[in-house]
Design a protein around this motif. Structure first.
Motif, PDB file in Angstrom:
ATOM      1  N   LYS A 120       0.809  -1.218   0.000  1.00  0.00           N
ATOM      2  CA  LYS A 120       0.000   0.000   0.000  1.00  0.00           C
ATOM      3  C   LYS A 120       0.845   1.272   0.000  1.00  0.00           C
ATOM      4  N   TYR A 121       2.141   1.134   0.237  1.00  0.00           N
ATOM      5  CA  TYR A 121       3.008   2.303   0.343  1.00  0.00           C
ATOM      6  C   TYR A 121       4.209   2.164  -0.605  1.00  0.00           C
ATOM      7  N   CYS A 122       5.337   2.704  -0.252  1.00  0.00           N
ATOM      8  CA  CYS A 122       6.566   2.650  -1.074  1.00  0.00           C
ATOM      9  C   CYS A 122       6.415   3.359  -2.419  1.00  0.00           C
ATOM     10  N   GLY A 123       5.348   4.134  -2.595  1.00  0.00           N
ATOM     11  CA  GLY A 123       5.090   4.753  -3.889  1.00  0.00           C
ATOM     12  C   GLY A 123       4.526   3.769  -4.906  1.00  0.00           C
ATOM     13  N   TRP A 124       4.119   2.588  -4.441  1.00  0.00           N
ATOM     14  CA  TRP A 124       3.614   1.542  -5.334  1.00  0.00           C
ATOM     15  C   TRP A 124       2.090   1.574  -5.476  1.00  0.00           C
ATOM     16  N   TYR A 125       1.416   2.334  -4.670  1.00  0.00           N
ATOM     17  CA  TYR A 125      -0.045   2.399  -4.770  1.00  0.00           C
ATOM     18  C   TYR A 125      -0.503   3.839  -4.572  1.00  0.00           C
ATOM     19  N   PRO A 126      -1.417   4.334  -5.410  1.00  0.00           N
ATOM     20  CA  PRO A 126      -2.276   3.585  -6.347  1.00  0.00           C
ATOM     21  C   PRO A 126      -1.656   3.271  -7.707  1.00  0.00           C
ATOM     22  N   ALA A 209      18.899   8.359  -2.592  1.00  0.00           N
ATOM     23  CA  ALA A 209      17.661   9.127  -2.771  1.00  0.00           C
ATOM     24  C   ALA A 209      16.478   8.197  -3.032  1.00  0.00           C
ATOM     25  N   LYS A 210      16.710   7.122  -3.788  1.00  0.00           N
ATOM     26  CA  LYS A 210      15.640   6.164  -4.080  1.00  0.00           C
ATOM     27  C   LYS A 210      15.167   5.484  -2.797  1.00  0.00           C
ATOM     28  N   PHE A 211      16.088   5.073  -1.940  1.00  0.00           N
ATOM     29  CA  PHE A 211      15.703   4.427  -0.680  1.00  0.00           C
ATOM     30  C   PHE A 211      14.910   5.396   0.202  1.00  0.00           C
ATOM     31  N   ILE A 212      15.406   6.619   0.336  1.00  0.00           N
ATOM     32  CA  ILE A 212      14.713   7.617   1.154  1.00  0.00           C
ATOM     33  C   ILE A 212      13.306   7.874   0.609  1.00  0.00           C
ATOM     34  N   ASP A 213      13.214   7.969  -0.711  1.00  0.00           N
ATOM     35  CA  ASP A 213      11.916   8.227  -1.340  1.00  0.00           C
ATOM     36  C   ASP A 213      10.921   7.114  -1.028  1.00  0.00           C
ATOM     37  N   HIS A 214      11.332   5.870  -1.217  1.00  0.00           N
ATOM     38  CA  HIS A 214      10.425   4.732  -1.024  1.00  0.00           C
ATOM     39  C   HIS A 214      10.109   4.487   0.457  1.00  0.00           C
ATOM     40  N   LEU A 221       7.930   2.239   5.300  1.00  0.00           N
ATOM     41  CA  LEU A 221       8.094   1.666   6.639  1.00  0.00           C
ATOM     42  C   LEU A 221       6.773   1.105   7.170  1.00  0.00           C
ATOM     43  N   LEU A 222       5.642   1.635   6.663  1.00  0.00           N
ATOM     44  CA  LEU A 222       4.335   1.121   7.088  1.00  0.00           C
ATOM     45  C   LEU A 222       4.003  -0.220   6.458  1.00  0.00           C
ATOM     46  N   ASP A 223       4.767  -0.614   5.448  1.00  0.00           N
ATOM     47  CA  ASP A 223       4.615  -1.950   4.871  1.00  0.00           C
ATOM     48  C   ASP A 223       5.524  -2.956   5.560  1.00  0.00           C
ATOM     49  N   GLY A 224       6.150  -2.562   6.671  1.00  0.00           N
ATOM     50  CA  GLY A 224       6.945  -3.477   7.474  1.00  0.00           C
ATOM     51  C   GLY A 224       8.166  -4.000   6.740  1.00  0.00           C
ATOM     52  N   LYS A 225       8.452  -5.294   6.950  1.00  0.00           N
ATOM     53  CA  LYS A 225       9.619  -5.922   6.339  1.00  0.00           C
ATOM     54  C   LYS A 225       9.560  -5.817   4.818  1.00  0.00           C
ATOM     55  N   THR A 226       8.374  -5.962   4.257  1.00  0.00           N
ATOM     56  CA  THR A 226       8.218  -5.873   2.805  1.00  0.00           C
ATOM     57  C   THR A 226       8.610  -4.499   2.303  1.00  0.00           C
ATOM     58  N   GLY A 227       8.221  -3.462   3.017  1.00  0.00           N
ATOM     59  CA  GLY A 227       8.561  -2.099   2.617  1.00  0.00           C
ATOM     60  C   GLY A 227      10.057  -1.864   2.636  1.00  0.00           C
ATOM     61  N   PHE A 228      10.722  -2.427   3.641  1.00  0.00           N
ATOM     62  CA  PHE A 228      12.176  -2.285   3.713  1.00  0.00           C
ATOM     63  C   PHE A 228      12.852  -3.017   2.555  1.00  0.00           C
ATOM     64  N   SER A 231      12.326  -1.116  -0.731  1.00  0.00           N
ATOM     65  CA  SER A 231      13.133   0.108  -0.758  1.00  0.00           C
ATOM     66  C   SER A 231      14.600  -0.216  -0.989  1.00  0.00           C
ATOM     67  N   LYS A 232      15.096  -1.250  -0.318  1.00  0.00           N
ATOM     68  CA  LYS A 232      16.499  -1.645  -0.455  1.00  0.00           C
ATOM     69  C   LYS A 232      16.788  -2.137  -1.877  1.00  0.00           C
ATOM     70  N   ILE A 233      15.921  -2.994  -2.401  1.00  0.00           N
ATOM     71  CA  ILE A 233      16.174  -3.554  -3.731  1.00  0.00           C
ATOM     72  C   ILE A 233      15.990  -2.491  -4.809  1.00  0.00           C
ATOM     73  N   SER A 234      15.064  -1.568  -4.606  1.00  0.00           N
ATOM     74  CA  SER A 234      14.887  -0.470  -5.560  1.00  0.00           C
ATOM     75  C   SER A 234      16.130   0.415  -5.598  1.00  0.00           C
ATOM     76  N   ALA A 235      16.726   0.653  -4.425  1.00  0.00           N
ATOM     77  CA  ALA A 235      17.968   1.430  -4.371  1.00  0.00           C
ATOM     78  C   ALA A 235      19.091   0.682  -5.091  1.00  0.00           C
ATOM     79  N   TYR A 236      19.161  -0.617  -4.864  1.00  0.00           N
ATOM     80  CA  TYR A 236      20.178  -1.434  -5.534  1.00  0.00           C
ATOM     81  C   TYR A 236      19.987  -1.407  -7.051  1.00  0.00           C
TER      82      TYR A 236
END
Length: 256
Positions: A120-126, A209-214, A221-228, A231-236
């Motif tokens: 629901k977060y990470c900039g992935w929704y909607p 910047a990508k990690f901070i953004d996501h 962070l509201l998506d818990g472990k999945t959100g982390f 964010s980490k893989i998007s930065a990578y």
């Protein structure tokens, strides 16, 4: 009421394609599948349904999606990926739009399932996507692998429908890393072809910047472990894209 062609491109989508086809049966007047010579059971699954099945070698997401539309007999198109399906609310919205297609195109929200978790977060929704459109009014564009449909007149005559496209993106974290490798290969080559620069600071600053953004700005962070993880893989992925781009420029320098 307009007639609607559902258009899907595939390659080795035996995990997903049946779910996608079943979800569109109430709104589709025809279903077009353009396959890139799958080596799994994707063609056999498509044969079970009332699908017009074609094959063509894959030469880019944008190129393949524009090509797939040429097989449709109707001007009005619903474009889906094989790992997507329509939820019940969206099915009802599309039925209503078929009865009164007031706009040149409609944006649909996309909700992604990541290893069993709805993000629901990470900039992935909607995650708005222009997927229902009068194909006489626009074209697939973008930079591979990130395609997007654009109306010639822009968004001034675009609408939005209620409901979600349900996107089953990754069944495992390994799937995500595999796609990162695949997509960064395509993206770095597309950037290189377009002359996009790759200064060293982008290799350092852009992933951070990508990690901070996501994770922070889009509340991953509201998506818990999945959100982390996302964010980490998007930065990578950002780091890897620019690293590969820099390598392409280095190879060009060596060969010259």
């Amino acid at each position: 009421m307009i007639k609607l062609s559902v258009v899907i491109i595939t390659f080795n989508e035996e995990k997903n394609i049946e779910r996608c086809l079943l979800s569109v049966k109430e709104v589709a007047d025809e279903i077009i599948v353009l396959d890139s010579f799958s080596t799994d059971s994707t063609p056999l699954i498509c044969q079970k349904y009332n699908v017009k099945f074609f094959q063509h070698a894959f030469d880019g997401h944008i190129q393949q999606k524009n090509r797939a539309i040429t097989f449709a007999t109707n001007a009005y198109i619903l474009s889906l990926d094989a790992d997507e399906e329509l939820d019940e609310t969206l099915i009802g919205s599309i039925k209503a739009a078929k009865a009164n297609f007031e706009k040149e195109g409609y944006y649909l929200s996309r909700l992604t399932n990541y290893c069993g978790h709805w993000v629901k977060y990470c900039g992935w929704y909607p995650d708005k996507k222009l997927r229902l459109f009068d194909n006489r009014k626009g074209r697939w564009t973008g930079i591979n692998p990130h395609d997007k449909y654009e109306l010639f007149a822009g968004d001034k005559n675009a609408g939005r429908l209620k409901g979600d496209i349900l996107h089953y993106s990754y069944y495992s974290v390994q799937d995500h890393y595999k796609q990162v490798e695949y997509f960064t290969n395509i993206a770095s080559k597309a950037y290189f072809k377009n002359g996009k620069g790759a200064p060293l600071f982008k290799l350092v600053v852009n992933p951070i910047a990508k990690f901070i953004d996501h994770y922070f700005l889009h509340l991953g962070l509201l998506d818990g472990k999945t959100g982390f993880l996302i964010s980490k893989i998007s930065a990578y992925a950002t780091y890897l894209k620019y690293k590969k781009l820099r390598n392409l420029y280095k190879q060009k320098t060596i060969t010259n």
